[in-house]
Design a protein around this motif. Sequence first.
Motif, mmCIF file in Angstrom:
data_model
loop_
_atom_site.group_PDB
_atom_site.id
_atom_site.type_symbol
_atom_site.label_atom_id
_atom_site.label_comp_id
_atom_site.label_asym_id
_atom_site.label_seq_id
_atom_site.Cartn_x
_atom_site.Cartn_y
_atom_site.Cartn_z
ATOM 1 N N MET A 161 0.824 -1.181 0.000
ATOM 2 C CA MET A 161 0.000 0.000 0.000
ATOM 3 C C MET A 161 0.860 1.232 0.000
ATOM 4 O O MET A 161 1.893 1.294 0.649
ATOM 5 C CB MET A 161 -0.863 0.032 1.242
ATOM 6 N N ASP A 162 0.360 2.152 -0.644
ATOM 7 C CA ASP A 162 1.047 3.423 -0.815
ATOM 8 C C ASP A 162 0.915 4.249 0.474
ATOM 9 O O ASP A 162 -0.142 4.290 1.103
ATOM 10 C CB ASP A 162 0.411 4.134 -2.007
ATOM 11 N N ALA A 163 1.937 4.914 0.909
ATOM 12 C CA ALA A 163 1.946 5.708 2.137
ATOM 13 C C ALA A 163 0.971 6.875 2.047
ATOM 14 O O ALA A 163 0.340 7.252 3.033
ATOM 15 C CB ALA A 163 3.351 6.216 2.421
ATOM 16 N N SER A 164 0.824 7.436 0.863
ATOM 17 C CA SER A 164 -0.111 8.559 0.722
ATOM 18 C C SER A 164 -1.554 8.086 0.894
ATOM 19 O O SER A 164 -2.388 8.810 1.419
ATOM 20 C CB SER A 164 0.092 9.259 -0.610
ATOM 21 N N PHE A 165 -1.868 6.852 0.468
ATOM 22 C CA PHE A 165 -3.215 6.311 0.646
ATOM 23 C C PHE A 165 -3.497 6.099 2.130
ATOM 24 O O PHE A 165 -4.582 6.401 2.615
ATOM 25 C CB PHE A 165 -3.373 4.994 -0.127
ATOM 26 N N ILE A 166 -2.507 5.582 2.858
ATOM 27 C CA ILE A 166 -2.676 5.354 4.295
ATOM 28 C C ILE A 166 -2.857 6.684 5.010
ATOM 29 O O ILE A 166 -3.703 6.824 5.880
ATOM 30 C CB ILE A 166 -1.472 4.566 4.855
ATOM 31 N N THR A 167 -2.096 7.686 4.618
ATOM 32 C CA THR A 167 -2.232 9.010 5.196
ATOM 33 C C THR A 167 -3.620 9.576 4.896
ATOM 34 O O THR A 167 -4.283 10.127 5.777
ATOM 35 C CB THR A 167 -1.152 9.965 4.654
ATOM 36 N N PHE A 168 -4.047 9.430 3.637
ATOM 37 C CA PHE A 168 -5.374 9.918 3.232
ATOM 38 C C PHE A 168 -6.468 9.199 4.022
ATOM 39 O O PHE A 168 -7.404 9.819 4.519
ATOM 40 C CB PHE A 168 -5.571 9.723 1.727
ATOM 41 N N ALA A 169 -6.373 7.891 4.158
ATOM 42 C CA ALA A 169 -7.363 7.106 4.900
ATOM 43 C C ALA A 169 -7.382 7.535 6.366
ATOM 44 O O ALA A 169 -8.451 7.630 6.996
ATOM 45 C CB ALA A 169 -7.061 5.614 4.772
ATOM 46 N N GLY A 170 -6.228 7.801 6.924
ATOM 47 C CA GLY A 170 -6.142 8.262 8.305
ATOM 48 C C GLY A 170 -6.803 9.619 8.484
ATOM 49 O O GLY A 170 -7.523 9.862 9.461
ATOM 50 N N ILE A 171 -6.574 10.497 7.542
ATOM 51 C CA ILE A 171 -7.189 11.829 7.590
ATOM 52 C C ILE A 171 -8.704 11.713 7.480
ATOM 53 O O ILE A 171 -9.451 12.356 8.221
ATOM 54 C CB ILE A 171 -6.596 12.752 6.502
ATOM 55 N N VAL A 172 -9.174 10.888 6.532
ATOM 56 C CA VAL A 172 -10.621 10.682 6.346
ATOM 57 C C VAL A 172 -11.226 10.117 7.630
ATOM 58 O O VAL A 172 -12.300 10.556 8.077
ATOM 59 C CB VAL A 172 -10.896 9.762 5.133
ATOM 60 N N ALA A 173 -10.569 9.150 8.239
ATOM 61 C CA ALA A 173 -11.069 8.554 9.482
ATOM 62 C C ALA A 173 -11.126 9.600 10.589
ATOM 63 O O ALA A 173 -12.111 9.683 11.345
ATOM 64 C CB ALA A 173 -10.186 7.376 9.895
ATOM 65 N N ALA A 174 -10.083 10.412 10.694
ATOM 66 C CA ALA A 174 -10.056 11.447 11.729
ATOM 67 C C ALA A 174 -11.142 12.490 11.499
ATOM 68 O O ALA A 174 -11.841 12.903 12.433
ATOM 69 C CB ALA A 174 -8.674 12.111 11.775
ATOM 70 N N VAL A 175 -11.283 12.923 10.243
ATOM 71 C CA VAL A 175 -12.320 13.913 9.914
ATOM 72 C C VAL A 175 -13.703 13.329 10.180
ATOM 73 O O VAL A 175 -14.582 14.003 10.731
ATOM 74 C CB VAL A 175 -12.165 14.401 8.451
ATOM 75 N N THR A 176 -13.914 12.077 9.808
ATOM 76 C CA THR A 176 -15.206 11.423 10.047
ATOM 77 C C THR A 176 -15.497 11.343 11.541
ATOM 78 O O THR A 176 -16.620 11.612 11.980
ATOM 79 C CB THR A 176 -15.211 10.011 9.420
ATOM 80 N N PHE A 177 -14.492 10.975 12.330
ATOM 81 C CA PHE A 177 -14.657 10.892 13.777
ATOM 82 C C PHE A 177 -15.013 12.257 14.365
ATOM 83 O O PHE A 177 -15.956 12.396 15.139
ATOM 84 C CB PHE A 177 -13.384 10.350 14.432
ATOM 85 N N VAL A 178 -14.257 13.283 13.994
ATOM 86 C CA VAL A 178 -14.505 14.638 14.497
ATOM 87 C C VAL A 178 -15.887 15.123 14.053
ATOM 88 O O VAL A 178 -16.643 15.702 14.843
ATOM 89 C CB VAL A 178 -13.385 15.608 14.050
ATOM 90 N N ALA A 179 -16.246 14.880 12.807
ATOM 91 C CA ALA A 179 -17.555 15.307 12.291
ATOM 92 C C ALA A 179 -18.684 14.608 13.041
ATOM 93 O O ALA A 179 -19.704 15.234 13.366
ATOM 94 C CB ALA A 179 -17.645 15.031 10.795
ATOM 95 N N SER A 180 -18.525 13.332 13.333
ATOM 96 C CA SER A 180 -19.581 12.616 14.066
ATOM 97 C C SER A 180 -19.719 13.158 15.486
ATOM 98 O O SER A 180 -20.832 13.264 16.009
ATOM 99 C CB SER A 180 -19.319 11.110 14.074
ATOM 100 N N ARG A 181 -18.615 13.513 16.118
ATOM 101 C CA ARG A 181 -18.675 14.090 17.468
ATOM 102 C C ARG A 181 -19.329 15.475 17.423
ATOM 103 O O ARG A 181 -20.131 15.807 18.295
ATOM 104 C CB ARG A 181 -17.271 14.207 18.101
ATOM 105 N N ILE A 182 -18.984 16.275 16.434
ATOM 106 C CA ILE A 182 -19.604 17.597 16.280
ATOM 107 C C ILE A 182 -21.103 17.434 16.058
ATOM 108 O O ILE A 182 -21.908 18.154 16.658
ATOM 109 C CB ILE A 182 -18.936 18.395 15.138
#
Length: 188
Positions: free
Chosen positions: A1-22
């Motif tokens: 797996m590409d490191a940029s994909f893992i970074t992107f997936a991590g960002i999406v997961a973090a944004v999704t988590f923060v958005a759900s809490r908001i």
Amino acid sequence: MDASFITFAGIVAAVTFVASRIYEIVVALLRDRRARQSYVRSLFAEIDFNTTDLAIFNEAGVDLDDLEAAMEVRAAEGEVLIPHITDARHTVIYSENLAMISALPDELVRSVVQFYGELEKIRNIIEGLSRPSYATIRIPGRVNTIARLYERTQAAQTTGETLLSQMAALSPRLELKRKERSPEGRAL
């Protein structure tokens, strides 16, 4: 797996988590706001009902001189005239939701407590009329008790009317309006 994909997936997961809490916070705030508004509306309705009852009672009034004369006639016959006055105050919204009183604007809290305190004083006077000790009081004292009852009901009515005006002015979005009732207590 590409490191940029893992970074992107991590960002999406973090944004999704923060958005759900908001989202959860916003939903909770809206729910609390609706609960506070419902409380204010309910309290307004209860105060309005009691204030109207007080106005009806005060308008019906009794002439204290006539009352004293009737008491003296009964006393001459060996009887004690005890006025039949009932107390049917509604205090459920206030008494069962005391923790919600902080939902009111600060300027109203003291007035609300004062209004319900006046209702309690009225209840105590009315309960006193049925106590055996009331019959032992001299007639001028019994008439004075009824006069104090009317003073209390008039003070509570004034407090209630002022409070209702304040509540409506401080919560214009709620469009608080008094309910008109006939002297018999039915809605007009």
